[in-house]
Motif scaffolding. Structure first.
Motif, PDB file in Angstrom:
ATOM      1  N   THR A   1    -126.000  -4.796  42.303  1.00 52.67           N
ATOM      2  CA  THR A   1    -124.824  -5.663  42.247  1.00 52.67           C
ATOM      3  C   THR A   1    -123.633  -4.915  41.667  1.00 52.67           C
ATOM      4  OG1 THR A   1    -126.243  -7.602  41.885  1.00 52.67           O
ATOM      5  CG2 THR A   1    -123.914  -7.841  41.348  1.00 52.67           C
ATOM      6  N   LEU A   2    -122.458  -5.176  42.238  1.00 48.59           N
ATOM      7  CA  LEU A   2    -121.191  -4.727  41.673  1.00 48.59           C
ATOM      8  C   LEU A   2    -120.480  -5.940  41.091  1.00 48.59           C
ATOM      9  CD1 LEU A   2    -118.671  -2.906  41.238  1.00 48.59           C
ATOM     10  CD2 LEU A   2    -118.067  -3.379  43.626  1.00 48.59           C
ATOM     11  N   LEU A   3    -120.024  -5.833  39.845  1.00 48.21           N
ATOM     12  CA  LEU A   3    -119.319  -6.937  39.195  1.00 48.21           C
ATOM     13  C   LEU A   3    -118.025  -6.403  38.591  1.00 48.21           C
ATOM     14  CD1 LEU A   3    -120.933  -9.774  37.184  1.00 48.21           C
ATOM     15  CD2 LEU A   3    -118.812  -8.761  36.371  1.00 48.21           C
ATOM     16  N   ILE A   4    -116.926  -7.058  38.906  1.00 49.20           N
ATOM     17  CA  ILE A   4    -115.607  -6.668  38.399  1.00 49.20           C
ATOM     18  C   ILE A   4    -115.085  -7.797  37.527  1.00 49.20           C
ATOM     19  CG2 ILE A   4    -113.298  -5.872  39.016  1.00 49.20           C
ATOM     20  CD1 ILE A   4    -114.390  -5.185  41.791  1.00 49.20           C
ATOM     21  N   GLY A   5    -114.727  -7.483  36.288  1.00 46.38           N
ATOM     22  CA  GLY A   5    -114.138  -8.455  35.383  1.00 46.38           C
ATOM     23  C   GLY A   5    -112.679  -8.115  35.132  1.00 46.38           C
ATOM     24  N   PHE A   6    -111.808  -9.113  35.203  1.00 49.83           N
ATOM     25  CA  PHE A   6    -110.376  -8.836  35.098  1.00 49.83           C
ATOM     26  C   PHE A   6    -109.640 -10.082  34.640  1.00 49.83           C
ATOM     27  CE2 PHE A   6    -111.561 -10.185  39.296  1.00 49.83           C
ATOM     28  CZ  PHE A   6    -110.601 -11.103  39.677  1.00 49.83           C
ATOM     29  N   ASP A   7    -108.422  -9.880  34.156  1.00 46.08           N
ATOM     30  CA  ASP A   7    -107.539 -10.985  33.789  1.00 46.08           C
ATOM     31  C   ASP A   7    -106.587 -11.330  34.919  1.00 46.08           C
ATOM     32  OD1 ASP A   7    -108.693 -11.225  31.332  1.00 46.08           O
ATOM     33  OD2 ASP A   7    -106.891 -10.781  30.175  1.00 46.08           O
ATOM     34  N   GLN A   8    -106.079 -10.301  35.589  1.00 48.28           N
ATOM     35  CA  GLN A   8    -105.089 -10.508  36.640  1.00 48.28           C
ATOM     36  C   GLN A   8    -105.536  -9.804  37.916  1.00 48.28           C
ATOM     37  OE1 GLN A   8    -101.059  -9.654  35.456  1.00 48.28           O
ATOM     38  NE2 GLN A   8    -101.372 -10.421  33.385  1.00 48.28           N
ATOM     39  N   PHE A   9    -105.270 -10.465  39.039  1.00 50.27           N
ATOM     40  CA  PHE A   9    -105.669  -9.925  40.336  1.00 50.27           C
ATOM     41  C   PHE A   9    -105.034  -8.565  40.593  1.00 50.27           C
ATOM     42  CE2 PHE A   9    -105.127  -9.687  44.998  1.00 50.27           C
ATOM     43  CZ  PHE A   9    -106.456  -9.763  45.370  1.00 50.27           C
ATOM     44  N   ALA A  10    -103.830  -8.344  40.079  1.00 47.58           N
ATOM     45  CA  ALA A  10    -103.144  -7.066  40.291  1.00 47.58           C
ATOM     46  C   ALA A  10    -103.930  -5.905  39.694  1.00 47.58           C
ATOM     47  CB  ALA A  10    -101.746  -7.120  39.688  1.00 47.58           C
ATOM     48  N   GLN A  11    -104.729  -6.148  38.664  1.00 46.01           N
ATOM     49  CA  GLN A  11    -105.527  -5.083  38.069  1.00 46.01           C
ATOM     50  C   GLN A  11    -106.583  -4.570  39.041  1.00 46.01           C
ATOM     51  OE1 GLN A  11    -106.496  -7.677  34.642  1.00 46.01           O
ATOM     52  NE2 GLN A  11    -105.874  -5.959  33.354  1.00 46.01           N
ATOM     53  N   VAL A  12    -107.185  -5.477  39.792  1.00 44.39           N
ATOM     54  CA  VAL A  12    -108.195  -5.070  40.778  1.00 44.39           C
ATOM     55  C   VAL A  12    -107.529  -4.305  41.920  1.00 44.39           C
ATOM     56  CG1 VAL A  12    -110.163  -5.858  42.128  1.00 44.39           C
ATOM     57  CG2 VAL A  12    -109.391  -7.198  40.175  1.00 44.39           C
ATOM     58  N   GLN A  13    -106.391  -4.772  42.360  1.00 40.80           N
ATOM     59  CA  GLN A  13    -105.682  -4.079  43.433  1.00 40.80           C
ATOM     60  C   GLN A  13    -105.306  -2.657  43.032  1.00 40.80           C
ATOM     61  OE1 GLN A  13    -102.548  -7.130  44.127  1.00 40.80           O
ATOM     62  NE2 GLN A  13    -103.318  -7.181  46.225  1.00 40.80           N
ATOM     63  N   ALA A  14    -104.938  -2.462  41.775  1.00 42.12           N
ATOM     64  CA  ALA A  14    -104.513  -1.145  41.326  1.00 42.12           C
ATOM     65  C   ALA A  14    -105.680  -0.171  41.190  1.00 42.12           C
ATOM     66  CB  ALA A  14    -103.772  -1.266  39.999  1.00 42.12           C
ATOM     67  N   ARG A  15    -106.908  -0.690  41.017  1.00 42.25           N
ATOM     68  CA  ARG A  15    -108.067   0.192  40.788  1.00 42.25           C
ATOM     69  C   ARG A  15    -109.195  -0.147  41.758  1.00 42.25           C
ATOM     70  NH1 ARG A  15    -106.863  -0.959  34.915  1.00 42.25           N
ATOM     71  NH2 ARG A  15    -105.770   0.905  34.150  1.00 42.25           N
ATOM     72  N   ARG A  16    -108.824  -0.398  43.000  1.00 41.97           N
ATOM     73  CA  ARG A  16    -109.849  -0.806  43.962  1.00 41.97           C
ATOM     74  C   ARG A  16    -110.572   0.371  44.599  1.00 41.97           C
ATOM     75  NH1 ARG A  16    -104.842  -2.064  46.423  1.00 41.97           N
ATOM     76  NH2 ARG A  16    -104.444  -1.001  48.414  1.00 41.97           N
ATOM     77  N   ASN A  17    -110.159   1.603  44.331  1.00 40.65           N
ATOM     78  CA  ASN A  17    -110.870   2.778  44.856  1.00 40.65           C
ATOM     79  C   ASN A  17    -112.019   3.112  43.906  1.00 40.65           C
ATOM     80  OD1 ASN A  17    -111.709   5.038  46.197  1.00 40.65           O
ATOM     81  ND2 ASN A  17    -109.936   6.291  45.661  1.00 40.65           N
ATOM     82  N   ILE A  18    -113.033   2.288  43.953  1.00 35.96           N
ATOM     83  CA  ILE A  18    -114.150   2.443  43.016  1.00 35.96           C
ATOM     84  C   ILE A  18    -115.072   3.585  43.441  1.00 35.96           C
ATOM     85  CG2 ILE A  18    -116.119   1.220  42.005  1.00 35.96           C
ATOM     86  CD1 ILE A  18    -114.572  -1.347  42.311  1.00 35.96           C
ATOM     87  N   ASP A  19    -115.099   3.910  44.711  1.00 41.33           N
ATOM     88  CA  ASP A  19    -115.955   5.015  45.165  1.00 41.33           C
ATOM     89  C   ASP A  19    -115.587   6.322  44.479  1.00 41.33           C
ATOM     90  OD1 ASP A  19    -117.403   3.388  46.818  1.00 41.33           O
ATOM     91  OD2 ASP A  19    -116.300   3.906  48.638  1.00 41.33           O
TER      92      ASP A  19
END
Length: 363
Positions: A51-69
């Motif tokens: 499983t991959l789990l991402i925890g965040f406060d703001q959606f923009a944080q995920v967009q900025a660091r979505r290159n997890i590979d």
């Protein structure tokens, strides 16, 4: 080193260690939100109980660091250099990768299984079972502080940290992350990309998304607390029942405001030795204070500090209370369903004062 690793892998195959981890989502488990940072969470199933789990406060944080590979590639390369192949392979490993501006740090924690488990099949040798998963936690830290931030982190919950290299070789996770982000953008009922909202998204192997509890991050909510109890009032044991309706402005505040109703039942013997019941009811209003979990920004409404309230009679029978009675009370101890009230009754302000105590059971 390479030869030693190959020998270790060969020995593991001879011993016959397998993974036995129950399937299911992690974020919906009891107290899961206390284990994972962030107010919102995206959980993506990767197959074979990984499983991959991402925890965040703001959606923009995920967009900025979505290159997890790219982060996975860094971890796999670094972990090869420091892996301790002498550790028991049934232990659970928690790897914390801190990504800084110019460097990165990694800390490994090993947790032994509480018991040694084996699986038996007819005609086959016993197989030792690993019952706990490994975890890779990735946190982005600033140059001035090495503390793990409470607003963004990425977790891989896997059967073995070695599975991360296989996941990379199978195409990585970036595409699945983009599919989850598209589901958030296309959500019809709220603009979940706004910092005002928080949510939990569960994405299965079929890439279909399910949203849980989407709504305002700082929305108020109501809490209902019914219960029964017994108290010592005016030298009598008095059964009672009560219910409170509490409004909490938001889960970031450690305070709640409530109104409630308490019915007390007094019993008195008559001249003919009959037992007569008298009911005296109060309405009250008050405020409650709560603690925060360690390392959390939100209040834990199961960790009660104290409550204070003031009440007035609305129904009287018998001669126990006057119409101008004022009740001052507090909840001095609360542990899940059990609570202890201390109360003071007075006629007017501090006239004919007498104390009381009540023990209650309820939510």
């Amino acid at each position: 080193m390479r030869v030693f690793c190959l020998i270790t892998v060969l020995m593991m195959s001879i011993v016959g260690i397998v993974m036995s981890q129950p399937a299911g989502t992690h974020i919906v488990e009891s107290r899961a939100t206390a284990k994972f940072v962030g107010l919102s969470h995206i959980e993506i199933e990767l197959g074979q109980r990984n499983t991959l789990l991402i925890g965040f406060d703001q959606f923009a944080q995920v967009q900025a660091r979505r290159n997890i590979d790219s982060v996975l590639r860094l971890f796999v390369a670094d972990y090869r250099k420091i892996e301790d192949t002498t550790q028991n392979s049934t232990q659970a490993i928690h790897a914390l990768l801190k990504l800084g501006d110019e460097s990165r740090d990694m800390a490994l924690r090993y947790t032994p299984q509480p018991a040694t488990s084996f699986r038996f099949r007819d005609g086959e040798s016993p197989v030792e079972v690993k019952t706990m998963q490994d975890t890779l936690q990735v946190a982005w830290v600033s140059a001035t502080s090495k503390e793990i931030p409470a607003d963004f982190a990425v977790y891989f919950l896997v059967n073995s940290l070695h599975d991360l290299e296989r996941i990379l070789n199978s195409g990585g996770v970036n595409r699945k992350v983009e599919q989850a982000l598209d589901s958030v953008r296309n959500f019809k009922h709220h603009n979940l990309t706004s910092p005002r909202y928080n949510f939990t998204l569960l994405q299965g192997l079929d890439n279909k998304s399910t949203f849980r509890t989407p709504g305002l991050a700082r929305a108020p909510f109501l809490s209902f607390h019914p219960g029964v109890g017994v108290g010592l009032i005016r030298n009598q044991w008095v059964p009672s029942f009560h219910f409170d309706l509490e409004i909490v402005p938001n889960r970031f505040q450690q305070v709640g405001y409530f109104v409630g109703y308490t019915a007390n039942f007094f019993f008195q013997s008559t001249a003919d030795n009959a037992l007569r019941a008298y009911r005296n009811d109060f309405v009250h209003a008050g405020v409650s204070f709560y603690r925060k979990d360690k390392g959390s920004r939100t209040a834990n409404f199961n960790r009660h500090i104290a409550s204070f309230y003031v009440g007035m009679p609305v129904h009287r029978s018998g001669s126990y209370f006057e119409s101008n009675t004022i009740k001052l009370g507090s909840v001095v101890y609360k542990n899940y369903l059990f609570r202890v009230h201390t109360e003071v009754y007075m006629n007017g302000f501090f006239k004919n004062v007498f104390p009381g105590v009540r023990i209650g059971i309820g939510f």
